[in-house]
Write an enzyme that holds these catalytic residues in place. Structure first.
Site, short mmCIF file in Angstrom:
data_model
loop_
_atom_site.label_atom_id
_atom_site.label_comp_id
_atom_site.label_asym_id
_atom_site.label_seq_id
_atom_site.Cartn_x
_atom_site.Cartn_y
_atom_site.Cartn_z
N ARG A 11 -36.97 29.42 -52.58
CA ARG A 11 -35.86 30.26 -52.13
C ARG A 11 -34.55 29.58 -52.53
NH1 ARG A 11 -39.58 29.89 -47.86
NH2 ARG A 11 -40.38 31.90 -47.09
N LYS A 42 -38.15 27.45 -44.85
CA LYS A 42 -37.62 28.44 -43.92
C LYS A 42 -38.60 28.66 -42.79
CE LYS A 42 -36.43 33.36 -43.73
NZ LYS A 42 -36.38 34.62 -44.49
#
Length: 361
Positions: free
Chosen positions: A205, A229
């Protein structure tokens, strides 16, 4: 703690004093389970809702922090319907269906806490009546639908390498008549190609790329240690592997990182930029990386390509060679339900490949 989490925790601390006391209590309750970034989004959603209540005369409070539980209890279904309509039709900052669903889910979560979990001194619920319990929040991003939206908007097969090569070489010819753009490209092409290559060869990401430090890189084993995350253990970094192409591109960038970006010894960030008017390199921001990819994508002929679609591009390519569980782990998904997007995408890709092979024979 990651850089972004630190920033969001600070912003959350700044916003909470503006909120009613019961919102602060709700955030304290959720803090062990949700990241500061998620809770900051919640608080921003509540800010929008509370401002709307005051603007519509549904609260007599002169400031958000003065909105009472009694005013929330007195809300009717028609008020919630009006707020949903406001979110979808306002002339400025109109929200998508997914955003509206998220905002309503944030409200449902807080109302549920106030009516079912939190208690007053007499052990009664803080909120006696919960109008948000009547609101049905439907899932809007089914894997099959998401896959359909991505079709034609990601890189496939040879395009992955072609895009990296374009960033390093092809872009220069397209901006040859623009001295400022040419200078910036010559200075940053190895860094930019390295970032795109890393995402296209690992599926990271953008937030994970931003938070990378030099010490997180293990070139010998083609591995990075990443703050994933949704992982609230701020001391643990997940090992994530990358392909050999990314090692080649990062080696080129690392050979000039210190000199070209005047990297001070105290700067631990892997990817650097030198801000205007400054002499030393600093950690690149998420916004800078997003803008950089969009800039190259438009010239490359893929105007819909974003930094997140680079991640989708890797995932689709990776899934063709691995199963759903390996893909889930590589991408850091919490559930295989999210990973199902690539099952739908690759099914389509494979069916088209069969058709092409049939035409050739």
């Amino acid at each position: 703690m990651s850089i972004q989490k630190t920033i969001d925790r600070t912003r959350l601390g700044e916003k909470l004093p503006e909120m009613p006391w019961y919102v602060q209590q709700f955030v304290d309750y959720k803090l062990p389970d949700l990241s500061p970034s998620t809770l900051l989004e919640y608080v921003r959603d509540y800010e929008s809702f509370f401002n709307w209540l005051r603007a519509e005369g549904l609260s007599s409070a002169t400031a958000m922090k003065e909105i009472t539980l009694e005013e929330l209890e007195s809300l009717r279904m028609e008020n919630v319907t009006s707020y949903r309509l406001y979110l979808t039709t306002r002339t400025e900052g109109t929200n998508s269906r997914i955003t509206v669903t998220r905002k309503l889910s944030a409200l449902r979560s807080m109302f549920h806490y106030l009516s079912q979990i939190a208690e007053d001194e007499d052990f009664y619920p803080l909120l006696k009546r919960n109008v948000m319990a009547k609101i049905e929040v439907k899932r809007t991003n089914k894997p099959k639908d998401t896959a359909a939206k991505l079709k034609g908007k990601i890189l496939e097969e040879e395009e992955l390498l072609a895009f990296i090569d374009y960033i390093r070489e092809g872009y220069a010819a397209d901006v040859a008549d623009n001295k400022q753009a040419s200078y910036a490209h010559a200075k940053n092409k190895e860094r930019d190609a390295s970032i795109a290559s890393l995402i296209l060869n690992s599926g990271l990401r953008v937030s994970e790329v931003v938070n990378l430090n030099i010490a997180d890189l293990d070139m010998g084993n083609k591995m990075l240690y990443v703050m994933r995350k949704g992982n609230n253990d701020e001391t643990f970094k997940t090992p994530v592997y990358f392909r050999d192409q990314a090692r080649f591109d990062m080696e080129r960038y690392l050979s000039l990182r210190d000199a070209d970006y005047a990297a001070p010894k105290r700067e631990k960030a892997l990817f650097l930029a030198v801000p205007n008017g400054q002499k030393e390199g600093k950690r690149m921001t998420k916004r800078a990386i997003q803008a950089m990819i969009i800039k190259y994508a438009k010239r490359f002929g893929k105007p819909y390509l974003t930094v997140h679609k680079l991640r989708h591009s890797f995932a689709t390519d990776y899934y063709l060679q691995n199963d759903i569980y390996k893909t889930k782990e590589q991408l850091g998904h919490a559930s295989t339900e999210t990973t199902e997007i690539y099952a739908h995408l690759t099914d389509k890709t494979m069916s088209e490949a069969i058709e092409r092979r049939g035409e050739e024979t």
